[in-house]
Write a protein that holds these residues in place. Structure first.
Motif, PDB file in Angstrom:
ATOM      1  N   ILE B 224       0.878  -1.177   0.000  1.00 28.81           N
ATOM      2  CA  ILE B 224       0.000   0.000   0.000  1.00 28.81           C
ATOM      3  C   ILE B 224       0.912   1.221   0.000  1.00 28.81           C
ATOM      4  O   ILE B 224       1.684   1.426   0.929  1.00 28.81           O
ATOM      5  CB  ILE B 224      -0.899   0.006   1.254  1.00 28.81           C
ATOM      6  CG1 ILE B 224      -1.730  -1.273   1.362  1.00 28.81           C
ATOM      7  CG2 ILE B 224      -1.772   1.264   1.290  1.00 28.81           C
ATOM      8  CD1 ILE B 224      -2.931  -1.353   0.480  1.00 28.81           C
ATOM      9  N   TYR B 225       0.845   1.999  -1.056  1.00 27.75           N
ATOM     10  CA  TYR B 225       1.717   3.178  -1.180  1.00 27.75           C
ATOM     11  C   TYR B 225       1.040   4.438  -0.655  1.00 27.75           C
ATOM     12  O   TYR B 225       1.694   5.431  -0.381  1.00 27.75           O
ATOM     13  CB  TYR B 225       2.096   3.391  -2.645  1.00 27.75           C
ATOM     14  CG  TYR B 225       2.738   2.182  -3.302  1.00 27.75           C
ATOM     15  CD1 TYR B 225       4.052   1.801  -2.990  1.00 27.75           C
ATOM     16  CD2 TYR B 225       2.036   1.414  -4.224  1.00 27.75           C
ATOM     17  CE1 TYR B 225       4.637   0.701  -3.588  1.00 27.75           C
ATOM     18  CE2 TYR B 225       2.626   0.310  -4.831  1.00 27.75           C
ATOM     19  CZ  TYR B 225       3.914  -0.039  -4.516  1.00 27.75           C
ATOM     20  OH  TYR B 225       4.494  -1.129  -5.104  1.00 27.75           O
ATOM     21  N   GLY B 226      -0.288   4.428  -0.556  1.00 24.59           N
ATOM     22  CA  GLY B 226      -1.021   5.632  -0.149  1.00 24.59           C
ATOM     23  C   GLY B 226      -1.601   5.493   1.247  1.00 24.59           C
ATOM     24  O   GLY B 226      -1.021   4.845   2.117  1.00 24.59           O
ATOM     25  N   LYS B 227      -2.770   6.106   1.468  1.00 28.14           N
ATOM     26  CA  LYS B 227      -3.358   6.144   2.810  1.00 28.14           C
ATOM     27  C   LYS B 227      -4.483   5.123   3.017  1.00 28.14           C
ATOM     28  O   LYS B 227      -5.067   5.053   4.098  1.00 28.14           O
ATOM     29  CB  LYS B 227      -3.911   7.546   3.079  1.00 28.14           C
ATOM     30  CG  LYS B 227      -2.835   8.623   3.171  1.00 28.14           C
ATOM     31  CD  LYS B 227      -3.474   9.972   3.504  1.00 28.14           C
ATOM     32  CE  LYS B 227      -2.714  11.107   2.835  1.00 28.14           C
ATOM     33  NZ  LYS B 227      -3.564  12.277   2.567  1.00 28.14           N
ATOM     34  N   ALA B 228      -4.837   4.369   1.996  1.00 30.05           N
ATOM     35  CA  ALA B 228      -5.879   3.347   2.164  1.00 30.05           C
ATOM     36  C   ALA B 228      -5.374   2.292   3.141  1.00 30.05           C
ATOM     37  O   ALA B 228      -4.179   1.999   3.195  1.00 30.05           O
ATOM     38  CB  ALA B 228      -6.215   2.707   0.820  1.00 30.05           C
ATOM     39  N   GLU B 229      -6.295   1.742   3.934  1.00 33.91           N
ATOM     40  CA  GLU B 229      -5.867   0.717   4.898  1.00 33.91           C
ATOM     41  C   GLU B 229      -5.637  -0.626   4.219  1.00 33.91           C
ATOM     42  O   GLU B 229      -4.817  -1.419   4.652  1.00 33.91           O
ATOM     43  CB  GLU B 229      -6.928   0.560   5.984  1.00 33.91           C
ATOM     44  CG  GLU B 229      -6.823   1.634   7.051  1.00 33.91           C
ATOM     45  CD  GLU B 229      -8.029   1.657   7.966  1.00 33.91           C
ATOM     46  OE1 GLU B 229      -8.701   0.618   8.096  1.00 33.91           O
ATOM     47  OE2 GLU B 229      -8.299   2.727   8.531  1.00 33.91           O
ATOM     48  N   SER B 230      -6.377  -0.880   3.172  1.00 34.42           N
ATOM     49  CA  SER B 230      -6.294  -2.182   2.516  1.00 34.42           C
ATOM     50  C   SER B 230      -6.947  -2.087   1.154  1.00 34.42           C
ATOM     51  O   SER B 230      -7.529  -1.062   0.801  1.00 34.42           O
ATOM     52  CB  SER B 230      -7.032  -3.231   3.360  1.00 34.42           C
ATOM     53  OG  SER B 230      -8.406  -2.880   3.435  1.00 34.42           O
ATOM     54  N   LEU B 231      -6.865  -3.171   0.407  1.00 34.25           N
ATOM     55  CA  LEU B 231      -7.566  -3.267  -0.871  1.00 34.25           C
ATOM     56  C   LEU B 231      -8.802  -4.138  -0.695  1.00 34.25           C
ATOM     57  O   LEU B 231      -8.839  -5.017   0.170  1.00 34.25           O
ATOM     58  CB  LEU B 231      -6.652  -3.914  -1.916  1.00 34.25           C
ATOM     59  CG  LEU B 231      -5.504  -3.053  -2.439  1.00 34.25           C
ATOM     60  CD1 LEU B 231      -4.456  -3.923  -3.114  1.00 34.25           C
ATOM     61  CD2 LEU B 231      -6.032  -2.019  -3.429  1.00 34.25           C
TER      62      LEU B 231
END
Lengths: 246, 246
Positions: B224-231
């Motif tokens: 995860i490169y950004g701020k999302a916790e997961s996909l």
């Protein structure tokens, strides 16, 4: 804390009107639902004008202090405000962020995706992949619609999402632009990961506008090895986004 | 062609009962809706016991001849049978295919995914990626539920999907088995494409059963490169499936 027990309350009525895109566009506000989403808005420093909670004991101090106004509501009011069958009892009216786009290196371009689940999931993946910017063509689903917000899991607040003329954006973008198409396209494995790219995805039924596909550096296709006719657009977009990230 | 105008008709009542998993399991039958899905069932040579159509003129001869029985129904009956707000007016009762699994080289293993949209989308991607087999742990959503069928776009009929003990399957599988996990896992880029693999995906909230993760060759994570916790699990599974295909 003031208690609101009627859905006819003027603030509740104003909040409820924000379910319509026209009202969101006019006011610059949005109604969001659920503790997780409100916390994400808070973490992203969005302005929370009002917070509505069914169970004030479950509200922590940081959110209570941060919101401009906080109201307790009963279940009846929660049911009116909610977009779901089983409301969690947390709602907020937020100011939609405005963005000045100066430079973005990794961009997702969306040409009229209609399904809110697809749009929300793509926003979540773009956030996870660390993209800088999402540009929507007019006619795309609204990112502040409740189903998009839910599918995005708060990622709507994590990166700038703007509505702009895609043709103009592509013309000015400094980097390769990749379209997605089922014809006249090369296998996505033929392009490698890179620092500056824009990935262009199209509508579920019609694909990308053919005029935009003429403006791209290259159009890509994901090979189908089995009997499926195609991939879901959120899946296809996510596979290519992570491929371009490398 | 016989016309059915009452939802109390015994065949319609039996068909309608197939909306329940218990009834599907007991009878080995399923109710499917929509022209596209029925055509996919036909192309996959599934047995169509009954076909119900609102507008008999829109029915082509190949389906009419293929189905064991064909009935015309009115809109009222269509509304009873339909899982959607705007029924298309095509329904079929099919025999669920049974599969004897001898050898499979590329397999998707699903440990209790609950959301029908996620399951259907994963089945569609597994089909597109040319996988041989999907194995579901007990407790996974039923592939013959209408929302799964719709999201799969007919891919449910394109490759064998069986319910089996995953622990036992993994033990006997000849090839690498990759789990997906958020901890104690390596970046998926560290494994390369291969001929024989099984990819193991878990429940939306709980992930894969930790006991199964101990049986795998390697557990993978998508960075995860950004701020999302997961996909989303369907996105994550699809990215890794296409990565393993090469």
């Amino acid at each position: 804390m003031e208690m609101i027990t009627s859905a006819q309350n003027s603030k509740v009525k104003s909040a409820n009107k924000l379910k319509k895109k026209r009202e969101r566009d006019k006011t610059g506000l949005a109604l969001i639902e659920g503790y997780h989403l409100i916390e994400e808005a808070y973490k992203s420093n969005l302005i929370i004008q009002q917070l509505y909670v069914v169970d004030a004991d479950r509200l922590d101090d940081k959110l209570k202090d941060y919101a401009q106004e906080v109201f307790e509501i009963n279940l009846k009011v929660a049911e009116v405000l909610s977009g779901t069958v089983t409301p969690q009892g947390f709602f907020a009216v937020i100011e939609k962020p405005e963005y000045e786009i100066t430079s973005a290196k990794q961009v997702l371009l969306i040409d009229c995706i209609q399904d809110p689940g697809n749009l929300g999931t793509l926003i979540r993946t773009a956030d996870a992949a660390g993209l800088d910017l999402i540009v929507l063509e007019k006619g795309t689903a609204d990112p502040y619609q409740d189903k998009v917000l839910r599918a995005s899991q708060g990622s709507v607040f994590h990166l700038p999402i703007v509505t702009k003329d895609l043709s103009e954006f592509i013309e000015n973008f400094e980097g390769e632009v990749y379209g997605t198409a089922l014809e006249n396209a090369v296998d996505y494995h033929q392009v490698s990961s890179q620092d500056a790219f824009a990935l262009l995805l199209g509508n579920e039924g019609d694909g990308v506008n053919p005029k935009l596909l003429e403006q791209t550096t290259q159009n890509l296709i994901i090979p189908i090895y089995g009997k499926a006719e195609s991939l879901n657009v959120a899946i296809a977009g996510s596979i290519v986004m992570y491929h371009l990230k490398g």
